[in-house]
Scaffold this motif. Structure first.
Motif, PDB file in Angstrom:
ATOM      1  N   LYS A 147       0.833  -1.211   0.000  1.00  0.00           N
ATOM      2  CA  LYS A 147       0.000   0.000   0.000  1.00  0.00           C
ATOM      3  C   LYS A 147       0.868   1.262   0.000  1.00  0.00           C
ATOM      4  CE  LYS A 147      -4.209   1.874   0.552  1.00  0.00           C
ATOM      5  NZ  LYS A 147      -3.888   3.294   0.400  1.00  0.00           N
ATOM      6  N   LEU A 148       1.940   1.271   0.793  1.00  0.00           N
ATOM      7  CA  LEU A 148       2.848   2.433   0.836  1.00  0.00           C
ATOM      8  C   LEU A 148       3.473   2.679  -0.535  1.00  0.00           C
ATOM      9  CD1 LEU A 148       4.774   2.032   4.235  1.00  0.00           C
ATOM     10  CD2 LEU A 148       2.999   3.696   3.665  1.00  0.00           C
ATOM     11  N   SER A 149       3.877   1.584  -1.198  1.00  0.00           N
ATOM     12  CA  SER A 149       4.491   1.701  -2.523  1.00  0.00           C
ATOM     13  C   SER A 149       3.467   2.137  -3.567  1.00  0.00           C
ATOM     14  CB  SER A 149       5.110   0.358  -2.914  1.00  0.00           C
ATOM     15  OG  SER A 149       5.713   0.437  -4.168  1.00  0.00           O
ATOM     16  N   ALA A 150       2.256   1.580  -3.488  1.00  0.00           N
ATOM     17  CA  ALA A 150       1.194   1.919  -4.444  1.00  0.00           C
ATOM     18  C   ALA A 150       0.774   3.381  -4.306  1.00  0.00           C
ATOM     19  CB  ALA A 150      -0.007   0.999  -4.242  1.00  0.00           C
ATOM     20  N   ASP A 151       0.786   3.885  -3.056  1.00  0.00           N
ATOM     21  CA  ASP A 151       0.419   5.290  -2.821  1.00  0.00           C
ATOM     22  C   ASP A 151       1.382   6.257  -3.511  1.00  0.00           C
ATOM     23  OD1 ASP A 151      -1.756   4.520  -1.367  1.00  0.00           O
ATOM     24  OD2 ASP A 151      -0.826   4.813   0.596  1.00  0.00           O
ATOM     25  N   LYS A 152       2.583   5.755  -3.814  1.00  0.00           N
ATOM     26  CA  LYS A 152       3.577   6.575  -4.531  1.00  0.00           C
ATOM     27  C   LYS A 152       3.580   6.267  -6.028  1.00  0.00           C
ATOM     28  CE  LYS A 152       5.257   8.683  -0.916  1.00  0.00           C
ATOM     29  NZ  LYS A 152       5.168  10.141  -0.745  1.00  0.00           N
ATOM     30  N   ASN A 153       2.487   5.609  -6.472  1.00  0.00           N
ATOM     31  CA  ASN A 153       2.288   5.293  -7.893  1.00  0.00           C
ATOM     32  C   ASN A 153       3.327   4.335  -8.468  1.00  0.00           C
ATOM     33  OD1 ASN A 153      -0.129   6.588  -8.433  1.00  0.00           O
ATOM     34  ND2 ASN A 153       0.868   8.550  -8.841  1.00  0.00           N
ATOM     35  N   ASN A 154       3.780   3.391  -7.650  1.00  0.00           N
ATOM     36  CA  ASN A 154       4.632   2.336  -8.194  1.00  0.00           C
ATOM     37  C   ASN A 154       3.747   1.399  -9.015  1.00  0.00           C
ATOM     38  OD1 ASN A 154       5.663  -0.672  -7.818  1.00  0.00           O
ATOM     39  ND2 ASN A 154       7.446   0.673  -7.733  1.00  0.00           N
ATOM     40  N   PRO A 155       4.023   1.249 -10.320  1.00  0.00           N
ATOM     41  CA  PRO A 155       3.108   0.467 -11.185  1.00  0.00           C
ATOM     42  C   PRO A 155       2.955  -0.994 -10.764  1.00  0.00           C
ATOM     43  CG  PRO A 155       5.149   1.013 -12.349  1.00  0.00           C
ATOM     44  CD  PRO A 155       5.159   1.799 -11.089  1.00  0.00           C
ATOM     45  N   GLY A 156       4.073  -1.617 -10.321  1.00  0.00           N
ATOM     46  CA  GLY A 156       4.007  -3.017  -9.899  1.00  0.00           C
ATOM     47  C   GLY A 156       3.160  -3.188  -8.656  1.00  0.00           C
ATOM     48  N   SER A 157       3.296  -2.268  -7.700  1.00  0.00           N
ATOM     49  CA  SER A 157       2.523  -2.349  -6.453  1.00  0.00           C
ATOM     50  C   SER A 157       1.042  -2.088  -6.689  1.00  0.00           C
ATOM     51  CB  SER A 157       3.071  -1.354  -5.426  1.00  0.00           C
ATOM     52  OG  SER A 157       4.360  -1.743  -5.009  1.00  0.00           O
ATOM     53  N   LEU A 158       0.737  -1.184  -7.606  1.00  0.00           N
ATOM     54  CA  LEU A 158      -0.673  -0.929  -7.934  1.00  0.00           C
ATOM     55  C   LEU A 158      -1.337  -2.192  -8.464  1.00  0.00           C
ATOM     56  CD1 LEU A 158      -0.312   2.586  -9.590  1.00  0.00           C
ATOM     57  CD2 LEU A 158      -1.684   2.090  -7.554  1.00  0.00           C
ATOM     58  N   ASN A 159      -0.621  -2.903  -9.329  1.00  0.00           N
ATOM     59  CA  ASN A 159      -1.160  -4.155  -9.865  1.00  0.00           C
ATOM     60  C   ASN A 159      -1.293  -5.204  -8.760  1.00  0.00           C
ATOM     61  OD1 ASN A 159      -1.849  -6.089 -12.076  1.00  0.00           O
ATOM     62  ND2 ASN A 159       0.063  -7.037 -11.439  1.00  0.00           N
ATOM     63  N   ASN A 160      -0.268  -5.299  -7.900  1.00  0.00           N
ATOM     64  CA  ASN A 160      -0.296  -6.276  -6.808  1.00  0.00           C
ATOM     65  C   ASN A 160      -1.417  -5.986  -5.817  1.00  0.00           C
ATOM     66  OD1 ASN A 160       1.886  -7.534  -7.927  1.00  0.00           O
ATOM     67  ND2 ASN A 160       3.394  -6.660  -6.532  1.00  0.00           N
ATOM     68  N   LEU A 161      -1.658  -4.707  -5.566  1.00  0.00           N
ATOM     69  CA  LEU A 161      -2.733  -4.319  -4.652  1.00  0.00           C
ATOM     70  C   LEU A 161      -4.096  -4.704  -5.241  1.00  0.00           C
ATOM     71  CD1 LEU A 161      -2.804  -2.997  -1.881  1.00  0.00           C
ATOM     72  CD2 LEU A 161      -3.141  -0.788  -2.993  1.00  0.00           C
ATOM     73  N   GLY A 162      -4.223  -4.506  -6.554  1.00  0.00           N
ATOM     74  CA  GLY A 162      -5.453  -4.918  -7.234  1.00  0.00           C
ATOM     75  C   GLY A 162      -5.696  -6.413  -7.103  1.00  0.00           C
ATOM     76  N   ILE A 163      -4.612  -7.209  -7.234  1.00  0.00           N
ATOM     77  CA  ILE A 163      -4.728  -8.672  -7.115  1.00  0.00           C
ATOM     78  C   ILE A 163      -5.174  -9.061  -5.711  1.00  0.00           C
ATOM     79  CG2 ILE A 163      -3.380 -10.823  -7.126  1.00  0.00           C
ATOM     80  CD1 ILE A 163      -1.713  -9.567  -9.429  1.00  0.00           C
ATOM     81  N   ARG A 164      -4.676  -8.330  -4.697  1.00  0.00           N
ATOM     82  CA  ARG A 164      -5.069  -8.609  -3.309  1.00  0.00           C
ATOM     83  C   ARG A 164      -6.568  -8.379  -3.111  1.00  0.00           C
ATOM     84  NH1 ARG A 164      -1.209  -8.788   0.770  1.00  0.00           N
ATOM     85  NH2 ARG A 164       0.936  -8.705   0.041  1.00  0.00           N
ATOM     86  N   TYR A 165      -7.065  -7.262  -3.642  1.00  0.00           N
ATOM     87  CA  TYR A 165      -8.505  -6.973  -3.503  1.00  0.00           C
ATOM     88  C   TYR A 165      -9.336  -7.932  -4.353  1.00  0.00           C
ATOM     89  CZ  TYR A 165      -8.015  -2.763  -0.669  1.00  0.00           C
ATOM     90  OH  TYR A 165      -7.763  -1.901   0.359  1.00  0.00           O
ATOM     91  N   LEU A 166      -8.780  -8.386  -5.455  1.00  0.00           N
ATOM     92  CA  LEU A 166      -9.491  -9.331  -6.318  1.00  0.00           C
ATOM     93  C   LEU A 166      -9.682 -10.680  -5.616  1.00  0.00           C
ATOM     94  CD1 LEU A 166     -10.601  -9.936  -9.237  1.00  0.00           C
ATOM     95  CD2 LEU A 166      -8.313 -10.772  -9.770  1.00  0.00           C
ATOM     96  N   ASN A 167      -8.637 -11.123  -4.892  1.00  0.00           N
ATOM     97  CA  ASN A 167      -8.669 -12.440  -4.251  1.00  0.00           C
ATOM     98  C   ASN A 167      -8.961 -12.396  -2.755  1.00  0.00           C
ATOM     99  OD1 ASN A 167      -7.959 -13.791  -6.696  1.00  0.00           O
ATOM    100  ND2 ASN A 167      -5.847 -13.135  -6.398  1.00  0.00           N
ATOM    101  N   GLY A 168      -9.044 -11.181  -2.194  1.00  0.00           N
ATOM    102  CA  GLY A 168      -9.311 -11.058  -0.763  1.00  0.00           C
ATOM    103  C   GLY A 168      -8.167 -11.532   0.099  1.00  0.00           C
ATOM    104  N   VAL A 169      -6.931 -11.168  -0.266  1.00  0.00           N
ATOM    105  CA  VAL A 169      -5.740 -11.554   0.503  1.00  0.00           C
ATOM    106  C   VAL A 169      -5.447 -10.478   1.541  1.00  0.00           C
ATOM    107  CG1 VAL A 169      -3.283 -12.120   0.423  1.00  0.00           C
ATOM    108  CG2 VAL A 169      -4.793 -12.832  -1.447  1.00  0.00           C
ATOM    109  N   GLU A 170      -5.709 -10.780   2.815  1.00  0.00           N
ATOM    110  CA  GLU A 170      -5.471  -9.884   3.953  1.00  0.00           C
ATOM    111  C   GLU A 170      -6.345  -8.633   3.910  1.00  0.00           C
ATOM    112  OE1 GLU A 170      -4.297  -9.556   7.581  1.00  0.00           O
ATOM    113  OE2 GLU A 170      -3.738 -11.255   6.343  1.00  0.00           O
ATOM    114  N   VAL A 171      -7.245  -8.553   2.951  1.00  0.00           N
ATOM    115  CA  VAL A 171      -8.229  -7.466   2.885  1.00  0.00           C
ATOM    116  C   VAL A 171      -9.560  -8.087   2.486  1.00  0.00           C
ATOM    117  CG1 VAL A 171      -6.694  -5.549   2.317  1.00  0.00           C
ATOM    118  CG2 VAL A 171      -7.563  -7.001   0.483  1.00  0.00           C
TER     119      VAL A 171
END
Length: 768
Positions: free
Chosen positions: A228-252
């Motif tokens: 989340k910290l990395s995605a908040d700084k617009n890191n493209p890889g982290s944004l994609n990874n964060l999306g995958i977490r919300y898609l699969n419900g991993v820790e969120v």
């Protein structure tokens, strides 16, 4: 956009020219034509289109359709990189690493470029980061090794002495991959952490992946935090990874809207994997309307931007018969092959199946085997299972059941459902390992938790004890299952059978049935439970000898059960339930003091009644849980609950009582000699004494024996009362009158007619 529309647009649009050139260059959607591709790339490049510049540079770099020219390639890559073209940035890294088109190498700069390109999920850049320091040999091997060493030393100095976050990140990557240094995930983690603390967004993403994938440091909360910290700084890889977490419900909490939003943010930053992730959402209809054609376009874009995941997904849409996308197994094969070239484990796995089943190519089991092996080494657990299947079946390799078993075991530990099932089959059939129904059940049970195996017939409605009994497991396995505190009286879902029912219903050697039956009864199986047909286990015994044996074995616990239910010689009450204090304290191994009495009075009458039935008979009449609850509250070890259950538990307590004379409270006078015994035991096992004690109100503690039998014979009988067994060392087999004497004695003391005594007596008679 279809091909006709793309061709029309390519007459004037540089972006379309680059796309059409790419299709000709690859020869997948269109017939391969590198010259036509170069012409289109050139037109696009003249308009300074970044993809046109990159692909034309690629042609010059590889010498495809033009004469190889590294200087021209470097110039074109530089132009594309200025517009943040991730594939061009990766190729520039190659130029700096090897000195192509340059006067001098700059390895450190190359590493930084690889790292930057990899953040946009360019597979080749990720591959370069893993393998760029690999040295295959050659005359100048020592010189190259020294050169690499100097570069690494320089990075280490900047990371450790100057505390440079970028150098720390680079060093972490090298240690994580074992690239130019000895692989050490601990050092890699430390360097990522130091860099992330100083605000490096790429390091934050790497740190998040360590917390996600490294078993020694796995922490999903921390992984999400750093992502989340990395995605908040617009890191493209982290944004994609964060999306995958919300898609699969991993820790969120699963949130498809948020997932789609993060994928689209990453797409705006040209992350090639994000195109693939969004394409999968359209393919499955997750958070967006299901649309195979949009999914296909997104996969193509992902592939175009350098993601081998997108390449593999393209193969999938062509392989499967999806509405809106024309099935083409040959195209599927080519895309899978393209993904496999870039070490994509899914691509290698899918290509292996193409060779195995002949999808878009001829069947080639050897090629399939090699690809399964490569994919498994790259971390694909499904491939590891398929790799094991090859060894089990001898597909493309020599049959090797031990290797198959080892690989199934490894994949099952990584939660691969097929491997869990296959491992179960290995244990069940003894393939590559000793047979073990106990372990087979565990594997099948694990597999049945996954969707595809939820209706697994081999264990459907069966507890572990049912499974091992039903499959004639060795006695030691059945015993180990019992000692896992299983409920022996649990019923099967389908017919309501207990383990005892299954013993007699199955076809097996009668001797084996007797041993299993005795084992179950010894540890608390209830012989009187009815199944859904209203039948008890004894109703399924057809053999008369087996039925007699069954009745004799249950007679001991039945004597105590009957005594609890019908005796009038109680001396204590708990919650209005009359009990024999002596026996309850013997079974519990402690005195019932005020504190314990208070604990017991907190339970319902039904729970206590169930508990005392267990105390007397050793069997679980109804719910075992209520008995466990009482044991826990009394601070007993649950393991001892199993050991004190059933016929075996009662016999152990009786044996303890027999050895300790201090608690014996009754004496039988035989020919002026006194034999000590417990009044309670005489009451339970002899109708004669029960009536005697009842009539004299338990005041009698000594009586003379009028049976006129020898002391030896009476001692033998009393030994039987405590052990349910005739002590062989006391028997004179030559004395035939002995048998008549003890038979008379049993009648005289009015022992239970189903007593095990008669079983032993008959056995001894037949042996003489």
């Amino acid at each position: 956009m279809n091909l006709d529309q793309l061709k029309a647009k390519a007459r004037y649009n540089p972006k379309a020219q680059a796309k059409l050139g790419f299709l000709y260059y690859q020869g997948i959607e269109l017939p391969q034509n590198t010259k036509r591709a170069v012409s289109l790339f050139t037109l696009s490049s003249l308009e300074n289109n970044s993809m046109g510049n990159f692909w034309l540079g690629e042609c010059y770099f590889l010498g495809k359709g033009v004469v190889q020219n590294f200087k021209t390639a470097f110039h074109l890559f530089s132009l594309a990189a200025e517009k943040n073209n991730a594939r061009a940035i990766g190729r520039l890294g190659d130029c700096y690493f090897y000195g192509y088109g340059l006067k001098k190498k700059n390895i450190k700069k190359a590493l930084k470029l690889y790292l930057k390109s990899a953040e946009f999920a360019v597979t080749m850049s990720e591959k370069r980061l893993t393998k760029c320091f690999n040295i295959t040999g050659g005359e100048d091997k020592e010189r190259v090794e020294q050169e690499y060493k100097e570069v690494i030393n320089g990075i280490e100095y900047e990371a450790d002495e100057l505390n440079d976050p970028e150098a720390q990140l680079l060093l972490g990557v090298l240690y994580k991959n074992g690239n130019g240094v000895k692989k050490d995930t601990g050092i890699a983690f430390e360097k990522f952490f130091l860099s992330a603390q100083q605000g490096n967004d790429i390091a934050k993403r790497k740190l998040a992946l360590c917390y996600l994938k490294d078993n020694t440091r796995k922490n999903l909360k921390k992984s999400f935090h750093w992502t989340k910290l990395s995605a908040d700084k617009n890191n493209p890889g982290s944004l994609n990874n964060l999306g995958i977490r919300y898609l699969n419900g991993v820790e969120v909490e699963k949130n498809l809207k948020k997932a789609i939003n993060y994928f689209r943010q990453a797409i705006r930053l040209k992350n090639s994997n994000a195109y693939n992730s969004l394409g999968i959402c359209y393919l499955n209809g997750d958070g967006v309307p299901k649309d195979n054609q949009i999914a296909h376009k997104l996969f193509l874009k992902s592939h175009y931007l350098g993601s081998s995941n997108g390449t593999e997904s393209l193969g999938y849409v062509y392989e499967c018969f999806l509405e809106g996308v024309r099935h083409n197994s040959k195209k599927a094969f080519v895309y899978y092959k393209e993904a496999a070239k870039e070490d994509n484990d899914e691509g290698q796995y899918s290509l292996a199946f193409c060779f195995l089943k002949g999808v878009g190519t001829e069947i080639n089991q050897k090629s399939a085997f090699k690809l399964f092996k490569k994919s498994a080494k790259n971390g694909n657990i499904s491939a590891k299972n398929s790799y094991a299947v090859c060894y089990e079946k001898g597909r493309g390799c020599k049959k090797n059941l031990k290797k198959a078993f080892r690989l199934y075991n490894e994949a099952a530990k990584e939660d691969e459902p097929n491997a869990s099932y296959n491992l179960g089959v290995c244990y069940f059939q003894g393939k590559g390992c000793p047979k073990s129904y106990d372990k087979a059940y565990d594997c099948f049970n694990l597999a049945s938790k996954y969707d595809e195996f939820q209706e697994l017939n081999i264990i459907k409605g069966l507890e572990k004890i049912h499974f091992v009994v039903q499959n004639s497991a060795p006695l030691e396995e059945i015993k180990s299952t019992i000692l896992e505190h299983c409920d022996l009286n649990k019923k099967t879902a389908r017919k309501g059978d207990t383990a005892l029912h299954l013993v007699f219903k199955k076809k097996a050697d009668p001797k084996y049935k007797v041993k299993v039956m005795k084992l179950l009864l010894d540890y608390g199986a209830n012989p009187f439970i009815k199944n859904k047909n209203g039948k008890m286990p004894i109703n399924y015994i057809k053999d008369k000898a087996l039925k007699n044996s069954f009745q004799q074995i249950i007679s001991l616990s039945q004597d105590f059960y009957n005594y609890f239910k019908h005796s009038e010689l109680y001396d204590c009450k708990i919650n209005n339930i009359p009990i024999h204090l002596f026996w309850v304290e013997q079974r519990l191994g402690r005195k019932i003091n005020a504190k314990l009495l208070h604990l017991l009075q907190n339970f319902s009458t039904a729970e206590l009644n169930n508990f005392f039935i267990w105390v007397y008979s050793g069997r679980f009449e109804k719910d075992r849980n209520s008995i466990e609850k009482i044991w826990k509250l009394m601070d007993f070890n649950i393991y001892n609950l199993t050991m004190k259950s059933g016929r075996l538990g009662i016999l152990k307590d009786l044996q303890t009582m027999k050895l300790h004379n201090s608690s014996k409270d009754f004496m039988l006078v035989v020919k002026k000699k006194k034999i000590k015994i417990h009044k309670f035991i005489l009451q339970v096992r002899s109708d004669l004494f029960r009536g005697m004690f009842l009539n004299v109100k338990q005041s009698l503690n000594m009586v003379k024996d009028y049976s006129r039998k020898s002391i030896k014979t009476i001692k033998l009988l009393f030994d039987f009362l405590y052990t349910d067994n005739i002590p062989m060392d006391l028997i004179n087999k030559k004395d035939m009158n002995f048998f008549d004497e003890i038979e008379d004695l049993v009648d005289y003391y009015q022992l239970n007619e189903n007593s095990n005594f008669f079983f032993w007596l008959e056995k001894l008679k037949n042996g003489i």
